[in-house]
Design a protein around this motif. Structure first.
Motif, short mmCIF file in Angstrom:
data_model
loop_
_atom_site.label_atom_id
_atom_site.label_comp_id
_atom_site.label_asym_id
_atom_site.label_seq_id
_atom_site.Cartn_x
_atom_site.Cartn_y
_atom_site.Cartn_z
N GLY A 255 0.82 -1.21 0.00
CA GLY A 255 0.00 0.00 0.00
C GLY A 255 0.85 1.26 0.00
N ARG A 256 1.91 1.27 0.81
CA ARG A 256 2.79 2.44 0.86
C ARG A 256 3.47 2.67 -0.48
N GLU A 257 3.90 1.58 -1.07
CA GLU A 257 4.58 1.69 -2.37
C GLU A 257 3.65 2.29 -3.42
N ILE A 258 2.41 1.79 -3.44
CA ILE A 258 1.49 2.23 -4.50
C ILE A 258 0.97 3.64 -4.22
N LEU A 259 0.72 3.96 -2.96
CA LEU A 259 0.29 5.34 -2.65
C LEU A 259 1.41 6.33 -3.00
N THR A 260 2.64 5.91 -2.79
CA THR A 260 3.77 6.76 -3.18
C THR A 260 3.79 6.95 -4.69
N LYS A 261 3.55 5.86 -5.40
CA LYS A 261 3.54 5.91 -6.86
C LYS A 261 2.47 6.87 -7.41
N VAL A 262 1.33 6.97 -6.75
CA VAL A 262 0.28 7.89 -7.23
C VAL A 262 0.43 9.28 -6.61
N GLY A 263 1.57 9.51 -5.96
CA GLY A 263 1.88 10.86 -5.47
C GLY A 263 1.28 11.21 -4.12
N LEU A 264 0.98 10.19 -3.31
CA LEU A 264 0.33 10.45 -2.03
C LEU A 264 1.15 9.97 -0.83
N ALA A 265 2.47 10.00 -0.98
CA ALA A 265 3.35 9.53 0.10
C ALA A 265 3.08 10.26 1.41
N ASP A 266 2.73 11.53 1.31
CA ASP A 266 2.53 12.31 2.54
C ASP A 266 1.07 12.36 2.98
N ARG A 267 0.23 11.53 2.38
CA ARG A 267 -1.20 11.57 2.69
C ARG A 267 -1.75 10.24 3.21
N MET A 268 -0.85 9.30 3.49
CA MET A 268 -1.30 7.93 3.79
C MET A 268 -2.17 7.83 5.04
N GLN A 269 -1.91 8.71 6.00
CA GLN A 269 -2.65 8.63 7.26
C GLN A 269 -3.87 9.54 7.28
N ASN A 270 -4.14 10.22 6.15
CA ASN A 270 -5.31 11.09 6.09
C ASN A 270 -6.58 10.30 5.80
N TYR A 271 -7.71 10.82 6.32
CA TYR A 271 -9.01 10.26 6.01
C TYR A 271 -9.53 10.91 4.72
N PRO A 272 -10.43 10.21 4.00
CA PRO A 272 -10.94 10.78 2.74
C PRO A 272 -11.43 12.22 2.88
N GLY A 273 -12.11 12.51 3.97
CA GLY A 273 -12.62 13.86 4.17
C GLY A 273 -11.54 14.93 4.26
N GLN A 274 -10.31 14.50 4.49
CA GLN A 274 -9.19 15.44 4.58
C GLN A 274 -8.44 15.56 3.25
N LEU A 275 -8.98 14.89 2.22
CA LEU A 275 -8.29 14.89 0.92
C LEU A 275 -9.15 15.59 -0.13
N SER A 276 -8.49 16.18 -1.12
CA SER A 276 -9.22 16.79 -2.25
C SER A 276 -9.82 15.67 -3.10
N GLY A 277 -10.71 16.07 -4.01
CA GLY A 277 -11.31 15.08 -4.92
C GLY A 277 -10.27 14.35 -5.74
N GLY A 278 -9.28 15.09 -6.23
CA GLY A 278 -8.24 14.47 -7.04
C GLY A 278 -7.42 13.48 -6.23
N GLN A 279 -7.14 13.85 -4.98
CA GLN A 279 -6.39 12.94 -4.10
C GLN A 279 -7.23 11.70 -3.79
N GLN A 280 -8.52 11.90 -3.53
CA GLN A 280 -9.39 10.76 -3.23
C GLN A 280 -9.47 9.80 -4.43
N GLN A 281 -9.53 10.37 -5.62
CA GLN A 281 -9.61 9.49 -6.80
C GLN A 281 -8.29 8.74 -6.98
N ARG A 282 -7.16 9.38 -6.62
CA ARG A 282 -5.89 8.66 -6.71
C ARG A 282 -5.82 7.54 -5.66
N VAL A 283 -6.42 7.76 -4.49
CA VAL A 283 -6.50 6.67 -3.51
C VAL A 283 -7.35 5.53 -4.09
N ALA A 284 -8.44 5.90 -4.75
CA ALA A 284 -9.31 4.86 -5.33
C ALA A 284 -8.56 4.05 -6.39
#
Ligand code: ADP
Ligand code: MG
Length: 241
Positions: A118-147
């Motif tokens: 999970g860490r590797e793939i979240l890093t790959k989609v540019g979210l290395a610094d957002r792993m511990q955030n909840y969806p409500g704390q993320l922008s739409g673009g960030q949420q879609q990258r989590v998806a």
């Protein structure tokens, strides 16, 4: 990898939602599907992971016959990632928890293995610094990258996208498309329903235009955009380009 052979589907007796669909997608190919609202695009890709039954014709996905045993559907779905317009993340789970749930509970990975992936793939989609955030704390673009990361964590053989940027504010569209371009270049087999024609020009091997349940035209982006053969295709492109 994906082979529609004369597939027909009706909703009820009146709506012929997929009309003699023939579509062949090789491993590693990227096919973009466009067309007016209600033309059957979502229904078409929902067939690929068995979300929609159909009445006639054949559909083979990774050698699996979708007209066959429903009991095998669960297995097939593990191999197919599906990204929707609405991100559908679990609101009370962090980004990392969202992407590791299925690998742990469906694939049977240990928590440590799933976390590492999970860490590797979240890093790959540019979210290395957002792993511990909840969806409500993320922008739409960030949420879609989590998806997208959530799908990738299952190591799918095919990725399906249904208008993945349609619900996003304009300034967030590119960060999502960039991730998809990266996936395409790595050789992922993808069917993408989108009206983002810049994306189609950049990475599609083929663009398919649907109207009223039929594939009206399909071709390589170059000829599809520069020299569309069908009147309906020309009319549609003139409205969105
Ligand atoms: P698109 O994704 O191109 O907008 P859809 O595949 O969502 O088109 O829908 C194609 C047609 O099928 C539309 O007329 C829609 O209203 C109809 N439709 C979609 N889902 C259902 C359903 N579950 N039951 C009945 N009709 C449906
Ligand atoms: Mg749709």
């Amino acid at each position: 990898m994906i082979d529609f052979q004369g597939l027909n589907k009706w909703f009820g007796s009146a709506l012929h939602v997929l009309n003699d669909i023939n579509l062949h997608v090789e491993k590693g190919e990227v096919v973009v599907v466009c067309g007016p609202s209600g033309s059957g695009k979502s229904t078409l890709i929902r067939c690929v992971n068995g979300l929609e039954p159909f009445q006639s014709g054949k559909l083979l996905v990774d050698g699996f016959d979708l007209g066959g045993k429903p009991s095998l559907l669960r297995k097939l779905r593990m191999e197919i990632g599906f990204v929707f317009q609405q991100f559908n993340l679990y609101p009370h789970k962090t980004a990392l928890e969202n992407v590791t749930l299925a690998p742990i509970h469906v694939r049977g990975l240990s928590k440590a293995e799933a976390d590492a992936r999970g860490r590797e793939i979240l890093t790959k989609v540019g979210l290395a610094d957002r792993m511990q955030n909840y969806p409500g704390q993320l922008s739409g673009g960030q949420q879609q990258r989590v998806a997208i990361a959530r799908s990738l964590c299952m190591q799918p053989r095919v990725m399906l996208f249904d208008e993945p940027t349609s619900a996003l504010d304009p300034e967030m569209i590119n960060e999502v498309l960039d991730v998809m371009v990266g996936l395409a270049k790595e050789g992922m087999t993808m069917i993408v329903v989108t009206h983002e024609m810049g994306f189609a020009r950049k990475v599609a091997d083929r663009v398919v235009f649907m109207d009223q349940g039929m594939i009206i035209e399909s071709g390589e982006p170059e000829s599809f955009f520069n020299n569309p053969q069908n009147e309906r295709t020309r009319d549609f492109l003139s409205k969105i380009l």
